[in-house]
Design an enzyme around this catalytic site. Structure first.
Site, PDB file in Angstrom:
ATOM      1  CB  ILE A 199      -7.186  42.672 -50.840  1.00 56.10           C
ATOM      2  CG1 ILE A 199      -5.886  41.890 -50.608  1.00 56.10           C
ATOM      3  CG2 ILE A 199      -7.744  42.401 -52.232  1.00 56.10           C
ATOM      4  CD1 ILE A 199      -6.053  40.383 -50.631  1.00 56.10           C
ATOM      5  CB  SER A 200     -11.206  46.165 -49.309  1.00 55.60           C
ATOM      6  OG  SER A 200     -11.362  44.985 -48.554  1.00 55.60           O
ATOM      7  CG  ASN A 201      -9.397  47.872 -55.334  1.00 56.96           C
ATOM      8  OD1 ASN A 201      -8.348  48.449 -55.070  1.00 56.96           O
ATOM      9  ND2 ASN A 201      -9.461  46.835 -56.150  1.00 56.96           N
ATOM     10  CG  ASP A 240      -0.885  47.308 -59.403  1.00 57.49           C
ATOM     11  OD1 ASP A 240      -1.881  47.008 -60.074  1.00 57.49           O
ATOM     12  OD2 ASP A 240      -0.921  48.048 -58.412  1.00 57.49           O
ATOM     13  NE  ARG A 292      -4.196  42.948 -63.559  1.00 59.95           N
ATOM     14  CZ  ARG A 292      -5.148  43.485 -62.794  1.00 59.95           C
ATOM     15  NH1 ARG A 292      -4.935  44.635 -62.182  1.00 59.95           N
ATOM     16  NH2 ARG A 292      -6.306  42.872 -62.653  1.00 59.95           N
ATOM     17  CG  HIS A 311      -3.914  48.590 -56.123  1.00 60.31           C
ATOM     18  ND1 HIS A 311      -3.265  47.786 -57.033  1.00 60.31           N
ATOM     19  CD2 HIS A 311      -5.079  47.947 -55.833  1.00 60.31           C
ATOM     20  CE1 HIS A 311      -3.992  46.708 -57.277  1.00 60.31           C
ATOM     21  NE2 HIS A 311      -5.099  46.790 -56.562  1.00 60.31           N
TER      22      HIS A 311
END
Length: 332
Positions: A132-134, A165, A168, A192
């Protein structure tokens, strides 16, 4: 008084027992993610790790009445947290602030993800990893490189979580169309961040939107995270919706591991789709199974407009992926 449905949900049993570790469990995503994973009956052992605060989160979450054990681990206990894990979810890192792109997070989060990947490669090399870490477009390649250097890389077990995504897209489409978002299923491919996020509206019932409406919708899906960053006014980025996305994706991994049929999610993986163009990782529909990735699906029929979006996404992804690979080479 509990309803019969509520009582049944508390008592339903998973067909197999699974250990799930959350690395970064004390953070804005990690806490609600841990709660949501506690509610998943396939999770029988929940290991919560962070540099601080994980035992407190674990004590809190452990009181939720589902049939799983929860334990919190401090930095000196990462081996214990990871050993035996079937799925490792990594939301660790710093959040975005107003004006920041996901790429601006790179230097800080790259080091965090690299170090956690080293620990995972050592103590749970066969676990499925959900990153998950961006910035995901770069952190997933970082994990891959670390695992390659350790000699334990399995491309079928590494996933970048792009599910937010998807959520959303369903929500934003429903707002325009006046529909129930639960019934909206919009494939989102590419990557992403920003222009790498490509919603395939042509594969939905909304393929005939006016061009200006479509353009605005695509832009909102691509940059929806900025709405949250701005609204939180310096207090962080999407945490609650991201936790829901992470829990959904982790649940799908578990459903696949458990042998359920037709478990399909869009996710950023080591993909054959555009490797000959130098794009080693790409998000598309993936069937999940007992080995992790069972099948990577092609994009299917897409519009000329979407072809252009994919082309732009690929150009950016090549740079994002290289950035992750180079980081590990330069900072082993």
């Amino acid at each position: 008084m509990f309803s019969k449905a509520a009582t049944r949900s508390f008592s339903s049993s998973a067909s197999n027992a699974y250990k799930v570790a959350v690395l970064g469990a004390g953070g804005g995503i990690g806490q609600p993610l841990s709660l949501l994973l506690k509610l998943n009956h396939k999770v029988t052992d929940l290991a919560l790790y962070d540099i601080k605060g994980a035992p407190g989160v674990a004590a809190d979450v452990s009181h939720v009445p589902t049939n799983s054990t929860v334990k919190g681990y401090n930095p000196d206990q990462i081996k214990e947290a990871l050993t035996g894990a079937d799925v490792i979810v990594i939301p660790a890192g710093v959040p975005r602030k107003p004006g920041m792109t996901r790429d601006d997070l790179f230097n800080t989060n790259a080091s965090i993800v690299r170090d956690l990947a080293k620990a995972a490669a050592e103590h749970a090399p066969n676990a499925a990893l959900a990153i998950i870490s961006n910035p995901v477009n770069s952190t997933v390649p970082i994990v891959a490189e670390v695992f390659k250097k350790k000699g334990v890389y399995n491309p079928k077990k590494l996933f970048g979580v792009t599910t937010l995504d998807i959520l959303r897209a369903a929500r934003f489409v429903s707002e325009i169309a006046g529909t129930n978002p639960v019934n909206e299923h919009v494939p989102v491919v590419g990557g992403h961040s920003g222009v790498t996020i490509v919603p395939l509206l042509s594969q939905t019932t909304h393929k005939d939107l006016p061009a200006d409406t479509r353009d605005a919708l695509v832009h909102r899906i691509q940059f929806g995270g900025d709405e949250v960053v701005k609204a939180k006014d310096g207090a962080g980025s999407a945490t609650l919706s991201m936790a829901q996305a992470g829990a959904r994706f982790a649940g799908s991994i578990l459903n696949g591991l458990d042998g359920e049929k037709d478990v399909i999610e869009c996710t950023f993986v080591d993909s054959p789709l555009f490797k000959d163009e130098g794009v080693d990782f790409f998000s598309s529909k993936v069937t999940l199974g007992v080995e992790g990735v069972k099948q990577v699906h092609g994009l299917g029929n897409i519009s000329d407009y979407e072809e252009d979006l994919v082309k732009t996404a690929k150009e950016t992804l090549i740079k994002n992926i290289k950035k992750g690979v180079d980081f590990v080479d330069q900072n082993p």
